[in-house]
Design a protein around this motif. Structure first.
Motif, PDB file in Angstrom:
ATOM      1  N   SER A  26     -22.397  77.113 -57.837  1.00 11.32           N
ATOM      2  CA  SER A  26     -22.757  78.417 -57.274  1.00 11.32           C
ATOM      3  C   SER A  26     -21.563  79.045 -56.570  1.00 11.32           C
ATOM      4  O   SER A  26     -21.299  80.246 -56.707  1.00 11.32           O
ATOM      5  CB  SER A  26     -23.917  78.266 -56.280  1.00 11.32           C
TER       6      SER A  26
ATOM      7  N   CYS B 228     -19.160  82.423 -58.071  1.00 13.64           N
ATOM      8  CA  CYS B 228     -18.972  83.665 -57.312  1.00 13.64           C
ATOM      9  C   CYS B 228     -17.530  84.150 -57.422  1.00 13.64           C
ATOM     10  O   CYS B 228     -17.270  85.357 -57.562  1.00 13.64           O
ATOM     11  CB  CYS B 228     -19.341  83.445 -55.848  1.00 13.64           C
TER      12      CYS B 228
ATOM     13  N   ILE C  21     -23.912  80.475 -52.411  1.00 13.66           N
ATOM     14  CA  ILE C  21     -23.754  81.861 -52.864  1.00 13.66           C
ATOM     15  C   ILE C  21     -23.642  82.789 -51.668  1.00 13.66           C
ATOM     16  O   ILE C  21     -22.780  83.677 -51.621  1.00 13.66           O
ATOM     17  CB  ILE C  21     -24.929  82.282 -53.767  1.00 13.66           C
TER      18      ILE C  21
ATOM     19  N   LEU D 292     -20.451  85.146 -50.920  1.00 15.85           N
ATOM     20  CA  LEU D 292     -20.598  86.609 -50.908  1.00 15.85           C
ATOM     21  C   LEU D 292     -20.064  87.191 -49.607  1.00 15.85           C
ATOM     22  O   LEU D 292     -19.458  88.264 -49.598  1.00 15.85           O
ATOM     23  CB  LEU D 292     -22.060  86.996 -51.106  1.00 15.85           C
TER      24      LEU D 292
ATOM     25  N   VAL E 225     -21.137  91.233 -57.438  1.00 11.49           N
ATOM     26  CA  VAL E 225     -21.211  89.818 -57.812  1.00 11.49           C
ATOM     27  C   VAL E 225     -22.650  89.333 -57.740  1.00 11.49           C
ATOM     28  O   VAL E 225     -23.159  88.671 -58.655  1.00 11.49           O
ATOM     29  CB  VAL E 225     -20.308  88.963 -56.888  1.00 11.49           C
TER      30      VAL E 225
END
Length: 335
Positions: free
Chosen positions: A34, A38, A179, A183, A198
């Motif tokens: 994960s 990203c 994630i 982010l 994204v």
């Protein structure tokens, strides 16, 4: 497995930021993948090589590290090949105590003195704490490891957040929380528009912040939406070491003890006393499996005044004694 996006002439003057994923033995694939994806998607959506990544870790003779699903990943660089500007992300998973080797802890302490940003995905904050990197810091870890972490590292301010960033230390709760951390890092580096792009590509529609907690709410977890039942269960979960009597629990939600009994029977098919006992035994099992606390101390931490009573209840629920549970865990970790 290195970044393959082409560099753009319009990229940042300082060049791509490099993330070093340190794969710990038995690391969780979901948290690692994960986070990495990203970065890949950020490169794709920007049309530039904003990020690069490499794998490292204590590899075997073939230069690989195993994840908890059994797949093996080949490392790209040795641990001593880090650059000062690298961002280091340790990837944890099952049996994290076993991954806290002397070599890894010494390496972490040495690297930390150079001042890089270091983060732990899933259970890797345990290794960071063991190395002393989280002393006086806020951090998080997967909820299943929360009890044992609290018992072992009282100098760390452990939270139940999805992720935590405290200075140059980062930690996540595992799973898809990687994630959310990535982010945030992408937004800090290149703006929220790119971070949102994204997330959109990942079909990740509910971006969480460090204010969000990792576990489902009590009603969602038990599959019952009854406010008084949820309130009682929350009180039980918050008072494991010193259990509260059913009479007091009932009084706190303005019910009689008999009404509380009926409520638990109706929705959970067990008495309040039995449900509470299962919560305490579950915590006890976590402590036995994840710490080196004595069986007596585990019993006390879970509200059992008598070791013999603890052993009897544990055997009734898990079909083994606490001492055998501890012995089987030690044998498994030594393999």
């Amino acid at each position: 497995m290195r970044a393959e996006a082409k560099k753009s002439s319009g990229g940042p003057a300082s060049g791509p930021k490099r993330f070093v994923f340190v794969l710990l033995d038995n690391f969780t694939l979901l948290s690692f993948a994960s986070a990495l994806d990203c970065l890949r998607i950020a490169n794709r959506m920007s049309g530039e090589t904003l990020y690069e990544w490499v794998m490292s870790g204590e590899a075997d003779a073939e230069g690989t590290v195993s994840c908890s699903a059994g797949s093996r990943f080949k490392v790209d660089i040795d641990l001593d090949e880090l650059r000062r500007e690298d961002v280091v992300l340790l990837c944890g998973g099952a049996d994290i105590q076993k991954a806290a080797t002397k070599k890894m802890l010494n390496w972490l302490r040495r690297e930390a003195r150079r001042g890089p940003r270091i983060g732990g995905l899933c259970t890797a904050s345990y290794v960071m704490a063991k190395a002393g990197l989280l002393d006086g810091k806020r951090a998080t870890i997967h909820w299943e490891n929360h009890d044992s972490f609290t018992e072992e590292f009282d100098e760390v301010e452990l939270t139940k957040s999805v992720f935590v960033v405290d200075g140059n230390r980062m930690s996540t709760a595992g799973g898809t929380s990687s994630i959310d951390l990535m982010l945030k890092l992408i937004a800090d580096d290149h703006g929220e528009q790119l971070a949102n792009a994204v997330a959109d590509q990942m079909i990740y529609s509910s971006i969480r912040t460090d204010q969000d907690t990792q576990r489902l709410s009590v009603p969602t977890r038990i599959g019952v939406r009854h406010p008084k039942l949820s309130q009682v269960i929350q009180m039980m979960e918050n008072n494991i070491e010193e259990p509260i009597s059913p009479a007091i629990l009932a009084r706190e939600v303005a019910m009689s003890t008999r009404q509380l009994e009926r409520l638990f029977r109706r929705y959970l098919n067990r008495s309040p006393k039995r449900y509470y006992m299962e919560l305490r035994l579950q915590k006890a099992r976590n402590l036995l499996m994840q710490t080196d606390m004595t069986v007596i101390n585990v019993a006390l931490a879970c509200g059992f005044a008598s070791p013999s009573h603890f052993s009897k209840c544990y055997r009734s629920h898990y079909s083994t004694t606490p001492y055998r549970e501890r012995g089987s865990q030690a044998a498994r970790l030594s393999v």
